[in-house]
Design an enzyme around this catalytic site. Structure first.
Site, PDB file in Angstrom:
ATOM      1  N   ASP A   1      34.029  38.655  -2.523  1.00 42.73           N
ATOM      2  CA  ASP A   1      35.132  38.200  -3.379  1.00 42.73           C
ATOM      3  C   ASP A   1      34.848  36.753  -3.800  1.00 42.73           C
ATOM      4  O   ASP A   1      33.705  36.284  -3.702  1.00 42.73           O
ATOM      5  CB  ASP A   1      36.507  38.386  -2.699  1.00 42.73           C
ATOM      6  CG  ASP A   1      36.589  37.623  -1.393  1.00 42.73           C
ATOM      7  OD1 ASP A   1      35.617  36.916  -1.048  1.00 42.73           O
ATOM      8  OD2 ASP A   1      37.627  37.710  -0.715  1.00 42.73           O
TER       9      ASP A   1
ATOM     10  N   LYS B   1       0.842  -1.207   0.000  1.00 40.24           N
ATOM     11  CA  LYS B   1       0.000   0.000   0.000  1.00 40.24           C
ATOM     12  C   LYS B   1       0.878   1.260   0.000  1.00 40.24           C
ATOM     13  O   LYS B   1       0.627   2.219  -0.723  1.00 40.24           O
ATOM     14  CB  LYS B   1      -0.881  -0.034   1.261  1.00 40.24           C
ATOM     15  CG  LYS B   1      -2.011   0.968   1.230  1.00 40.24           C
ATOM     16  CD  LYS B   1      -2.890   0.821   2.453  1.00 40.24           C
ATOM     17  CE  LYS B   1      -3.391   2.195   2.888  1.00 40.24           C
ATOM     18  NZ  LYS B   1      -3.726   2.274   4.284  1.00 40.24           N
TER      19      LYS B   1
ATOM     20  N   GLU C   1      27.489   4.958   9.927  1.00 42.43           N
ATOM     21  CA  GLU C   1      26.567   4.721  11.047  1.00 42.43           C
ATOM     22  C   GLU C   1      27.289   4.255  12.302  1.00 42.43           C
ATOM     23  O   GLU C   1      26.654   3.802  13.247  1.00 42.43           O
ATOM     24  CB  GLU C   1      25.515   3.667  10.660  1.00 42.43           C
ATOM     25  CG  GLU C   1      24.843   3.941   9.312  1.00 42.43           C
ATOM     26  CD  GLU C   1      23.495   3.277   9.174  1.00 42.43           C
ATOM     27  OE1 GLU C   1      22.628   3.482  10.031  1.00 42.43           O
ATOM     28  OE2 GLU C   1      23.316   2.540   8.200  1.00 42.43           O
TER      29      GLU C   1
ATOM     30  N   ILE D   1      10.799   9.780   7.033  1.00 41.03           N
ATOM     31  CA  ILE D   1      10.167   8.472   7.275  1.00 41.03           C
ATOM     32  C   ILE D   1       8.645   8.486   7.104  1.00 41.03           C
ATOM     33  O   ILE D   1       8.037   7.423   7.018  1.00 41.03           O
ATOM     34  CB  ILE D   1      10.522   7.926   8.691  1.00 41.03           C
ATOM     35  CG1 ILE D   1      10.362   9.020   9.734  1.00 41.03           C
ATOM     36  CG2 ILE D   1      11.922   7.322   8.696  1.00 41.03           C
ATOM     37  CD1 ILE D   1      10.491   8.547  11.160  1.00 41.03           C
TER      38      ILE D   1
HETATM   39  C1  LIG Z   1       6.383   4.899  10.997  1.00 44.90           C
HETATM   40  C2  LIG Z   1       5.415   4.233  10.080  1.00 44.90           C
HETATM   41  C3  LIG Z   1       5.409   2.729  10.341  1.00 44.90           C
HETATM   42  C4  LIG Z   1       4.007   4.773  10.332  1.00 44.90           C
HETATM   43  O1  LIG Z   1       3.137   4.193   9.364  1.00 44.90           O
HETATM   44  P1  LIG Z   1       1.552   4.251   9.532  1.00 44.90           P
HETATM   45  O2  LIG Z   1       1.164   3.593  10.825  1.00 44.90           O
HETATM   46  O3  LIG Z   1       0.916   3.702   8.282  1.00 44.90           O
HETATM   47  O4  LIG Z   1       1.315   5.824   9.669  1.00 44.90           O
HETATM   48  P2  LIG Z   1       0.080   6.721   9.399  1.00 44.90           P
HETATM   49  O5  LIG Z   1      -1.195   5.970   9.622  1.00 44.90           O
HETATM   50  O6  LIG Z   1       0.263   7.978  10.144  1.00 44.90           O
HETATM   51  O7  LIG Z   1       0.193   7.037   7.844  1.00 44.90           O
HETATM   52  C5  LIG Z   1      -0.651   7.953   7.186  1.00 44.90           C
HETATM   53  C6  LIG Z   1      -0.703   7.609   5.722  1.00 44.90           C
HETATM   54  O8  LIG Z   1       0.599   7.761   5.158  1.00 44.90           O
HETATM   55  C7  LIG Z   1       1.079   6.524   4.629  1.00 44.90           C
HETATM   56  N1  LIG Z   1       2.504   6.379   4.971  1.00 44.90           N
HETATM   57  C8  LIG Z   1       3.062   6.424   6.171  1.00 44.90           C
HETATM   58  N2  LIG Z   1       4.378   6.251   6.114  1.00 44.90           N
HETATM   59  C9  LIG Z   1       4.656   6.091   4.810  1.00 44.90           C
HETATM   60  C10 LIG Z   1       5.863   5.852   4.116  1.00 44.90           C
HETATM   61  N3  LIG Z   1       7.029   5.736   4.774  1.00 44.90           N
HETATM   62  N4  LIG Z   1       5.808   5.729   2.797  1.00 44.90           N
HETATM   63  C11 LIG Z   1       4.626   5.827   2.115  1.00 44.90           C
HETATM   64  N5  LIG Z   1       3.452   6.056   2.721  1.00 44.90           N
HETATM   65  C12 LIG Z   1       3.476   6.171   4.055  1.00 44.90           C
HETATM   66  C13 LIG Z   1       0.240   5.450   5.322  1.00 44.90           C
HETATM   67  O9  LIG Z   1       0.163   4.287   4.547  1.00 44.90           O
HETATM   68  C14 LIG Z   1      -1.096   6.162   5.473  1.00 44.90           C
HETATM   69  O10 LIG Z   1      -1.805   6.102   4.264  1.00 44.90           O
HETATM   70  P3  LIG Z   1      -3.405   6.016   4.242  1.00 44.90           P
HETATM   71  O11 LIG Z   1      -3.749   4.801   5.028  1.00 44.90           O
HETATM   72  O12 LIG Z   1      -3.777   5.913   2.783  1.00 44.90           O
HETATM   73  O13 LIG Z   1      -3.886   7.268   4.884  1.00 44.90           O
HETATM   74  C15 LIG Z   1       5.744   4.521   8.590  1.00 44.90           C
HETATM   75  O14 LIG Z   1       5.719   5.893   8.395  1.00 44.90           O
HETATM   76  C16 LIG Z   1       7.028   3.913   8.120  1.00 44.90           C
HETATM   77  O15 LIG Z   1       7.111   2.722   7.923  1.00 44.90           O
HETATM   78  N6  LIG Z   1       8.063   4.734   7.906  1.00 44.90           N
HETATM   79  C17 LIG Z   1       9.359   4.294   7.421  1.00 44.90           C
HETATM   80  C18 LIG Z   1      10.125   3.504   8.476  1.00 44.90           C
HETATM   81  C19 LIG Z   1      11.471   3.082   8.015  1.00 44.90           C
HETATM   82  O16 LIG Z   1      11.650   2.683   6.879  1.00 44.90           O
HETATM   83  N7  LIG Z   1      12.455   3.191   8.920  1.00 44.90           N
HETATM   84  C20 LIG Z   1      13.839   2.941   8.591  1.00 44.90           C
HETATM   85  C21 LIG Z   1      14.456   4.152   7.971  1.00 44.90           C
HETATM   86  S1  LIG Z   1      15.123   5.316   9.099  1.00 44.90           S
HETATM   87  C22 LIG Z   1      16.740   4.814   9.280  1.00 44.90           C
HETATM   88  O17 LIG Z   1      17.061   3.774   8.849  1.00 44.90           O
HETATM   89  C23 LIG Z   1      17.677   5.717   9.994  1.00 44.90           C
HETATM   90  C24 LIG Z   1      19.157   5.483   9.775  1.00 44.90           C
HETATM   91  O18 LIG Z   1      19.518   4.279   9.220  1.00 44.90           O
HETATM   92  C25 LIG Z   1      19.862   5.679  11.087  1.00 44.90           C
HETATM   93  O19 LIG Z   1      20.495   4.755  11.605  1.00 44.90           O
HETATM   94  O20 LIG Z   1      19.778   6.804  11.607  1.00 44.90           O
HETATM   95 MG   LIG Z   2      20.614   2.939  10.430  1.00 40.65          MG
END
Ligand SMILES: CC(C)(COP(=O)(O)OP(=O)(O)OC[C@H]1O[C@@H](n2cnc3c(N)ncnc32)[C@H](O)[C@@H]1OP(=O)(O)O)[C@@H](O)C(=O)NCCC(=O)NCCSC(=O)C[C@H](O)C(=O)O
Ligand SMILES: [Mg+2]
Length: 351
Positions: free
Chosen positions: A330, A61, A181, A282
């Protein structure tokens, strides 16, 4: 007629000139050997990555939303955003998504698992190679690959060997973005970049950027995460300096508090002022704030245009430095103004 002294002086000057030229040449050669780029960024293809947004591969999704997110770079995520028991499913979903997704002005990227996890090989085999079906056409492969937790040169060697083997004779040369990291990754960053520059010259991938994986870094140094990120300042700064020496983009830390848009704005502006070219994102809520922070304001763009115009006029009249809006201008200020215009010329504004 020239005296003996003046002939001696002429000869001496000629020799001095040769020595200076040779020294200069040696310095350029040694810089290239060290891996530093001597060419200006301005001439390179620039893929804007103000927002680098993770979309977890296990969630079809969310993957379907990519074309409408409005991000510069959408990351098809296989690593920490995907639970260990969903890795296989995530790879399948990502392969499918790469077939059906039609995006414009979005850098479609793949984040594989780290080399140390021993999952990276299967990620590349399934998504780029032929492990789960016919190998995809080059146009359907991710434009960029993100390699996290890169701590040692040897890990880059391992990744490169695997990438070479999954290319299957196709002419595929993705951009590569690596992560710092950990303290090991930070310490070895320069050597890793040197090796990456070598592979880029060989045409295996195009090294294009570095991400600061701040959350993993905090865990590695055993710090407490604070809202002003004081515990990260040394690493945050050092990563910029090394990345820029290799003429790379540099992507700032993630803001994990999704509801804190004020804090997100503050850290985004701070990162942009420090020299970061983009930020990890995110959640859709974060996109607009980050995109704006990494886009020069119309006021700044006007300043840059007028400064460049003023600079050119003063150069013609033989002046290196001049006063513009109360500031001494400059060459360094000219470079700053050009940096601003380079970003603006390359970002795709919504019409
Ligand atoms: C954090 C989340 C799991 C939250 O997801 P969810 O519960 O679905 O949030 P919402 O209900 O508030 O979402 C509202 C709508 O937006 C869509 N949505 C949410 N997040 C995303 C996304 N990332 N991409 C696309 N769409 C998104 C939802 O589907 C909802 O849609 P709708 O139902 O139609 O209204 C989620 O946000 C998530 O998974 N985020 C990414 C997490 C991730 O990948 N984390 C790892 C990366 S960060 C990292 O690695 C840091 C680095 O490496 C370090 O060490 O610092
Ligand atoms: Mg990381």
């Amino acid at each position: 007629m020239a005296t003996r002294q003046s002939l001696f002086l002429i000869n001496f000057c000629k020799q001095l000139n040769t020595i200076v030229q040779d020294r200069c040449k040696d310095r350029v050669i040694s810089m290239i050997r060290m891996g530093y780029s001597t060419v200006s960024n301005i001439d390179q293809t620039y893929i804007p990555r103000r927002t680098v947004m993770y979309v977890p591969g296990h969630d079809p999704k969310k993957l379907k939303k990519i074309p409408n997110l409005g991000v510069d770079c959408a990351v098809l995520e296989c690593e920490d955003g995907v639970a260990i028991n969903m890795k296989v499913q995530a790879r399948k979903n990502i392969r499918e998504a790469l077939e059906y997704l039609i995006v414009k002005n979005v850098d479609l990227a793949l984040r594989v698992n780290s080399c140390s996890s021993q999952l990276m090989e299967d990620d590349l085999g399934a998504i780029i190679g032929s492990d789960i079906g016919e190998p995809a056409k080059v146009e359907r492969l991710p434009q960029t690959i993100l390699l996290p937790k890169l701590d040692h040169v040897q890990e880059l060697v391992t990744f490169t060997e695997r990438l070479k083997s999954v290319k299957l004779n196709r002419k595929y040369c993705p951009y590569l973005i690596t992560y710092v990291e950990s303290t090991q990754g930070l310490m070895n960053m320069r050597d890793i970049m040197k090796q990456a520059a070598k592979y880029s010259e060989e045409g295996i991938f195009r090294m294009d950027g570095v991400v600061f994986g701040s959350d993993d870094f905090v865990a590695d140094i055993g710090a407490d995460r604070t809202s002003d990120a004081k515990e990260l300042i040394y690493a945050r700064q050092k990563i910029i300096a090394i990345a820029k020496a290799f003429r790379l983009q540099v992507i700032d830390m993630v803001h994990v508090d999704i509801e804190d848009l004020e804090g997100l704005k503050r850290t985004s502006i701070e990162g942009a002022k420090m020299g970061y070219t983009g930020k990890q994102v995110i959640h859709p809520k974060q996109i607009q704030t980050v995109q704006e922070a990494f886009t020069p304001s119309p006021v700044k763009v006007k300043w840059a245009h007028e400064l460049i115009e003023g600079f050119e006029q003063h150069q013609k009249s033989g002046k290196g430095a001049f006063v513009f809006r109360g500031q001494m201008i400059d060459m360094p200020l000219l470079r700053q103004a050009k940096n601003i215009l380079r970003v603006v010329e390359n970002v795709h504004r919504p019409s």
